[in-house]
Every structure is written in C-alpha cells, then in structure tokens.
Write a protein that holds these residues in place. Structure first.
Motif, PDB file in Angstrom:
ATOM      1  N   LEU A 182       0.776  -1.169   0.098  1.00  0.00           N
ATOM      2  CA  LEU A 182       0.135   0.074  -0.025  1.00  0.00           C
ATOM      3  C   LEU A 182       0.819   1.245   0.015  1.00  0.00           C
ATOM      4  N   TRP A 183       0.920   1.942  -1.312  1.00  0.00           N
ATOM      5  CA  TRP A 183       1.816   2.953  -1.271  1.00  0.00           C
ATOM      6  C   TRP A 183       0.907   4.527  -0.724  1.00  0.00           C
ATOM      7  N   ILE A 184       1.524   4.982   0.156  1.00  0.00           N
ATOM      8  CA  ILE A 184       0.698   6.381   0.585  1.00  0.00           C
ATOM      9  C   ILE A 184       1.690   7.439   0.181  1.00  0.00           C
ATOM     10  N   THR A 185       1.308   8.402  -0.563  1.00  0.00           N
ATOM     11  CA  THR A 185       2.184   9.668  -0.912  1.00  0.00           C
ATOM     12  C   THR A 185       1.475  10.853   0.013  1.00  0.00           C
ATOM     13  N   LEU A 186       2.262  11.334   0.567  1.00  0.00           N
ATOM     14  CA  LEU A 186       1.914  12.538   1.566  1.00  0.00           C
ATOM     15  C   LEU A 186       2.777  13.968   1.091  1.00  0.00           C
ATOM     16  N   MET A 187       2.142  14.911   1.368  1.00  0.00           N
ATOM     17  CA  MET A 187       2.833  16.057   1.242  1.00  0.00           C
ATOM     18  C   MET A 187       3.972  16.585   2.169  1.00  0.00           C
ATOM     19  N   PRO A 188       4.820  17.006   1.906  1.00  0.00           N
ATOM     20  CA  PRO A 188       5.959  17.308   3.131  1.00  0.00           C
ATOM     21  C   PRO A 188       5.273  17.865   4.122  1.00  0.00           C
ATOM     22  N   GLY A 189       5.884  17.433   5.423  1.00  0.00           N
ATOM     23  CA  GLY A 189       5.596  17.903   6.579  1.00  0.00           C
ATOM     24  C   GLY A 189       4.146  17.266   7.195  1.00  0.00           C
ATOM     25  N   ALA A 190       3.584  16.387   6.499  1.00  0.00           N
ATOM     26  CA  ALA A 190       2.351  15.714   6.927  1.00  0.00           C
ATOM     27  C   ALA A 190       2.802  15.131   8.288  1.00  0.00           C
ATOM     28  N   GLY A 191       1.744  15.026   9.137  1.00  0.00           N
ATOM     29  CA  GLY A 191       1.909  14.191  10.401  1.00  0.00           C
ATOM     30  C   GLY A 191       1.633  12.743  10.399  1.00  0.00           C
ATOM     31  N   GLU A 192       1.763  12.077  11.509  1.00  0.00           N
ATOM     32  CA  GLU A 192       1.460  10.886  11.698  1.00  0.00           C
ATOM     33  C   GLU A 192      -0.269  10.782  11.760  1.00  0.00           C
ATOM     34  N   ASN A 193      -0.837  11.574  12.309  1.00  0.00           N
ATOM     35  CA  ASN A 193      -2.405  11.719  12.354  1.00  0.00           C
ATOM     36  C   ASN A 193      -2.940  11.346  11.045  1.00  0.00           C
ATOM     37  N   LEU A 194      -2.521  12.202  10.095  1.00  0.00           N
ATOM     38  CA  LEU A 194      -2.846  12.155   8.577  1.00  0.00           C
ATOM     39  C   LEU A 194      -2.694  10.911   8.085  1.00  0.00           C
ATOM     40  N   LEU A 195      -1.547  10.449   8.088  1.00  0.00           N
ATOM     41  CA  LEU A 195      -1.166   9.150   7.623  1.00  0.00           C
ATOM     42  C   LEU A 195      -2.122   8.080   7.953  1.00  0.00           C
ATOM     43  N   LYS A 196      -2.456   7.909   9.375  1.00  0.00           N
ATOM     44  CA  LYS A 196      -3.436   6.937   9.922  1.00  0.00           C
ATOM     45  C   LYS A 196      -4.622   7.394   9.306  1.00  0.00           C
ATOM     46  N   GLU A 197      -5.140   8.380   9.253  1.00  0.00           N
ATOM     47  CA  GLU A 197      -6.422   8.661   8.653  1.00  0.00           C
ATOM     48  C   GLU A 197      -6.780   8.264   7.045  1.00  0.00           C
ATOM     49  N   ARG A 198      -5.498   8.722   6.537  1.00  0.00           N
ATOM     50  CA  ARG A 198      -5.394   8.241   5.087  1.00  0.00           C
ATOM     51  C   ARG A 198      -5.578   6.710   4.777  1.00  0.00           C
ATOM     52  N   VAL A 199      -4.564   5.794   5.752  1.00  0.00           N
ATOM     53  CA  VAL A 199      -4.763   4.469   5.751  1.00  0.00           C
ATOM     54  C   VAL A 199      -6.331   3.881   6.202  1.00  0.00           C
ATOM     55  N   LYS A 200      -6.830   4.301   7.126  1.00  0.00           N
ATOM     56  CA  LYS A 200      -8.121   4.156   7.631  1.00  0.00           C
ATOM     57  C   LYS A 200      -9.229   4.469   6.239  1.00  0.00           C
ATOM     58  N   THR A 201      -9.077   5.575   5.701  1.00  0.00           N
ATOM     59  CA  THR A 201     -10.213   5.943   4.438  1.00  0.00           C
ATOM     60  C   THR A 201      -9.824   4.837   3.492  1.00  0.00           C
ATOM     61  N   TRP A 202      -8.468   4.316   3.231  1.00  0.00           N
ATOM     62  CA  TRP A 202      -8.252   3.436   2.292  1.00  0.00           C
ATOM     63  C   TRP A 202      -8.905   2.167   2.580  1.00  0.00           C
ATOM     64  N   TYR A 203      -9.012   1.577   4.086  1.00  0.00           N
ATOM     65  CA  TYR A 203      -9.600   0.270   4.344  1.00  0.00           C
ATOM     66  C   TYR A 203     -10.794   0.541   4.466  1.00  0.00           C
ATOM     67  N   GLN A 204     -11.699   1.590   4.501  1.00  0.00           N
ATOM     68  CA  GLN A 204     -12.948   1.817   4.659  1.00  0.00           C
ATOM     69  C   GLN A 204     -13.594   1.822   3.067  1.00  0.00           C
ATOM     70  N   GLN A 205     -12.843   2.270   2.275  1.00  0.00           N
ATOM     71  CA  GLN A 205     -13.252   2.233   0.737  1.00  0.00           C
ATOM     72  C   GLN A 205     -13.028   0.765   0.078  1.00  0.00           C
ATOM     73  N   GLN A 206     -12.376  -0.024   0.540  1.00  0.00           N
ATOM     74  CA  GLN A 206     -12.103  -1.417   0.191  1.00  0.00           C
ATOM     75  C   GLN A 206     -13.237  -2.123   0.899  1.00  0.00           C
ATOM     76  N   ALA A 207     -13.651  -1.975   2.287  1.00  0.00           N
ATOM     77  CA  ALA A 207     -14.537  -2.465   2.753  1.00  0.00           C
ATOM     78  C   ALA A 207     -15.781  -2.252   2.234  1.00  0.00           C
ATOM     79  N   LYS A 208     -16.338  -0.987   1.901  1.00  0.00           N
ATOM     80  CA  LYS A 208     -17.588  -0.610   1.257  1.00  0.00           C
ATOM     81  C   LYS A 208     -17.775  -1.426   0.052  1.00  0.00           C
ATOM     82  N   GLU A 209     -16.692  -1.388  -0.930  1.00  0.00           N
ATOM     83  CA  GLU A 209     -16.747  -2.104  -2.202  1.00  0.00           C
ATOM     84  C   GLU A 209     -17.131  -3.642  -2.139  1.00  0.00           C
ATOM     85  N   LEU A 210     -16.266  -4.211  -1.268  1.00  0.00           N
ATOM     86  CA  LEU A 210     -16.148  -5.689  -1.014  1.00  0.00           C
ATOM     87  C   LEU A 210     -17.458  -6.214  -0.322  1.00  0.00           C
ATOM     88  N   PHE A 211     -17.795  -5.597   0.728  1.00  0.00           N
ATOM     89  CA  PHE A 211     -18.828  -5.966   1.591  1.00  0.00           C
ATOM     90  C   PHE A 211     -20.212  -5.802   0.644  1.00  0.00           C
TER      91      PHE A 211
END
Length: 311
Positions: A182-211
């Motif tokens: 899973l490749w996550i591209t973030l803008m310079p200076g992005a924090g860990e909280n943003l990274l976690k939200e991006r991963v969570k959003t990706w999980y939820q997108q996959q879940a909605k489609e598969l479910f």
C-alpha cells in the motif's frame, strides 16, 4: 484523491507506480532516530513539525453535565454486577456486553424488579461474557501499537500488506495487489495522524466495495432483499440488521479473511428472516453458510490477535 483497487483478483494491468514521476525519498526510520552524523531528510511523511507551546489561561475545572443513563448495581450470586439501564419501545428485555460492561435495554412498562430478575435468570451467560470481554480487552492492550513507518505490516483480508511511504506533491493512496504493498504519498510535513487517517480511509473504501459484493451474493442465495447497507465503527459489534432490513457492517472486518467476512454477511442477512438468535435463526444461517460455528469461533480468536492500529 485515493485510488481504490478492488480487493478481488490481482489486476495484471496495474500501472507502474513510478512510470510518470521519478521516485521520491522513502524514510524507513523516524526523524528522531537518525544518527547525529547524518543529515536528516528535508521532510517526513509521518512526523509533524515541532510546535511552539502557547500559554493557556487556567480556569476552574467544572465537571460537564452527564447525559448517560445511570448505572445500577445488583447482587448476583457472590458478585456485585453493575449495569446500565436504558428504556426503549422494544417489547422484551435485551442484553448487550461491551468493553463498558453490561447494558440492559427494557420496555418502559417493565419494573426494576423485573429487570433484576431477568438479569439473575441470564446470570451465567452474562458473567461468562463479561469475563471473556475482559480477557480479550487485556490481551489487546498488551499488544504494542503499530509503528507508522515505511515497511510497517498491516492486516488486510487475512494476511499482511506492507505500508510504503512517499513524499510528493499531492496525497495519494495506491494498492498493488501483486506485491501486496500500500503506497501512501503525503505532502511534505504531513503528520502521523494524517497518515493514519489516510490508511483508515483506504481500508473503508475497500470494505464498502467488497461488503456490497458479498451482501448481494448471499442475499441472492438466501432469497432476501436488504433495504440499505452502510459501514459502522462499532467497538464491539461486527454487524447489525434492523427490522426494516437496514444492514451495517463494521469496516474493520476488512482485516480478516474472506470466509470470516462472509460469515458476518450471512449472519446479518439471516436476521431479515429471523430477528433473534434462536435455533431457527442458526438453521437459516446454515442454509447459506454451513460452517458458521467454526467461523464464529475463529472470528473471536482472530479479533484478539489483531495489532493495535487505531487506539
């Protein structure tokens, strides 16, 4: 904008991740762990820039008003059982066990004495479930949280995928099923909280489609139709189905293998025909998912083994 890839079979036409742009720096250790002799990278996709402390005026602490139902206590055998009582328009007394303990929902016409008697009647089940919940919570809290760095292992569909971090001009999320990265591209200076939200959003997108795909498949096998479907973030429930056939599935199911997801899907669809957990209900589940007993036990076991992703 995140680019979601179906979590089904690998796509042989997956574009090269680096065909349009040159590779960006990938940081495999937090900035604070770089040896002093090395020049630190210009920006980290998971470390926030230092912030300047701002003095805050102190004020007297006032407890906020509580809108939570009061908790009651009941002597059950040799134990003092604390529970939360809620009133509703339902016709019978219901019990729910979660990390906060026992929650009882009862009709308005039912007296406290009747509620207490119902608890004593179900005390064996209640106490065993409370013990199980405490053990599961203790085991989960003992697990170290995931370290959000390049190369971190994340659970997805019953196996691990590798998190890859890039610094780029815009935020992107791309999953390569061939390499399970899973490749996550973030803008310079992005924090860990943003990274976690991006991963969570990706999980939820996959879940909605598969479910949605699995619901349509098993609804056809059972010969039922559900009204609507949505994702939930419940801490203790994997799914729910209302009397008007509205189904909600916990997006965290995407961490587990497809057979376990299918079990929860079959379980909730069966509630369209049987709004209870009687033997007739389980017979209905067995029509479309015969191995439900094994799946139920395995789901409980796998949920205890999950790493702490979003505490």
């Amino acid at each position: 904008m995140a680019t979601a890839v179906k979590p089904a079979s690998p796509d042989p036409n997956q574009p090269d991740l680096f065909s349009r742009e040159g590779p960006k720096p990938v940081y495999t250790a937090p900035v604070w762990s770089v040896p002093p002799s090395q020049k630190p990278p210009p920006a980290s996709p998971y470390v926030s820039p230092p912030e300047t402390a701002v003095p805050v005026k102190t004020r007297p602490l006032v407890a906020p008003p509580s809108d939570q139902p009061p908790r009651r206590q009941l002597l059950v055998g040799e134990f003092i059982l604390e529970y939360e009582l809620r009133r509703s328009t339902r016709r019978s007394i219901g019990f729910m066990i979660d990390d906060d303990g026992l929650r009882v929902t009862a009709p308005k016409r039912v007296s406290i004495a009747e509620v207490d008697e119902a608890i004593r009647t179900k005390q064996h089940w209640i106490l065993s479930k409370l013990k199980e919940r405490r053990e599961r919570r203790a085991a989960r809290l003992q697990k170290p949280p995931v370290e959000w760095i390049d190369g971190a292992q994340l659970p997805y569909l019953g196996a691990d995928i590798t998190l890859r971090l890039l610094v780029g001009g815009r935020n992107r999320s791309i999953y390569n099923p061939n390499t399970r990265e899973l490749w996550i591209t973030l803008m310079p200076g992005a924090g860990e909280n943003l990274l976690k939200e991006r991963v969570k959003t990706w999980y939820q997108q996959q879940a909605k489609e598969l479910f949605g795909q699995r619901l349509d498949l098993y609804a056809g096998r059972l010969g039922v139709q559900y009204h609507s479907f949505g994702l939930s973030s419940a801490g203790t429930r994997w799914g729910s189905c209302t009397a008007d056939r509205k189904i909600r599935l916990n997006w965290k199911l995407i961490h587990f293998s497809l057979p376990l997801i299918d079990y929860v899907v079959a379980h909730e669809l069966s509630h369209i025909l049987e709004m209870n957990h009687s033997q007739q209900f389980w017979d209905t589940v067995g029509l479309i998912y015969p191995e439900y007993e094994d799946a139920k036990n395995l789901l409980r076991k796998r949920s205890q083994e999950l790493p702490v992703l979003f505490p």
